[in-house]
Design a protein around this motif. Structure first.
Motif: not given
Length: 155
Positions: A70-77, A137-147
């Motif tokens: 849920d927080m991924i789009p919020v963080i990106k925005n 898939q979520l883990y990959k998204q979080l990895q990408s964001m952290q990188s």
């Protein structure tokens, strides 16, 4: 070889991504937030794999993963916005906290439960693997964001 991102590190990315634009506004509290985020991202002492994993039911772990999702789009925005002053930075932080609280309520998790799962996942390799396997898939998204967050220059 690149060290894998811990589930806790990925989850705590929210603090780092949110405080980075605030630091550009020159906010002293944002700089303190960045220091706290760095301190939180230090790994607690590991335990024997599987020790903590068996404490959690799948439903509780799914809720943890749902909050992260849920927080991924919020963080990106929020991380894409330019912060012009401390008032705007505080407003962004309030929005982030509100959306985090809403997600935690929706998924029936307390802040303490969420934080404990993240901390335990960083300590127990079996719990981390269990979370990753529940939603690769979520883990990959979080990895990408952290990188991406780690590649941003320090303020």
């Amino acid at each position: 070889m690149k060290k894998p991102v811990s589930m806790l590190g990925a989850a705590l990315i929210t603090v780092g991504l949110l405080t980075a634009p605030m630091a550009m506004a020159g906010s002293q509290s944002a700089q303190q937030g960045q220091s706290q985020a760095r301190a939180q991202m230090q790994q607690p002492q590991p335990v024997e794999p599987g020790t903590l994993s068996k404490q959690y039911q799948d439903d509780e772990l799914r809720s943890f993963l749902d909050v992260n999702r849920d927080m991924i789009p919020v963080i990106k925005n929020l991380s894409s916005q330019n912060v012009s002053d401390q008032q705007q930075a505080q407003s962004m932080m309030q929005e982030f906290q509100s959306k985090t609280e809403d997600s935690l309520k929706e998924h029936d998790l307390s802040v303490q439960q969420y934080q404990q799962i993240g901390t335990d996942a960083s300590r127990d390799k079996a719990l981390e693997e269990r979370l990753i396997n529940m939603d690769p898939q979520l883990y990959k998204q979080l990895q990408s964001m952290q990188s991406q967050a780690q590649q941003q220059p320090a303020q």
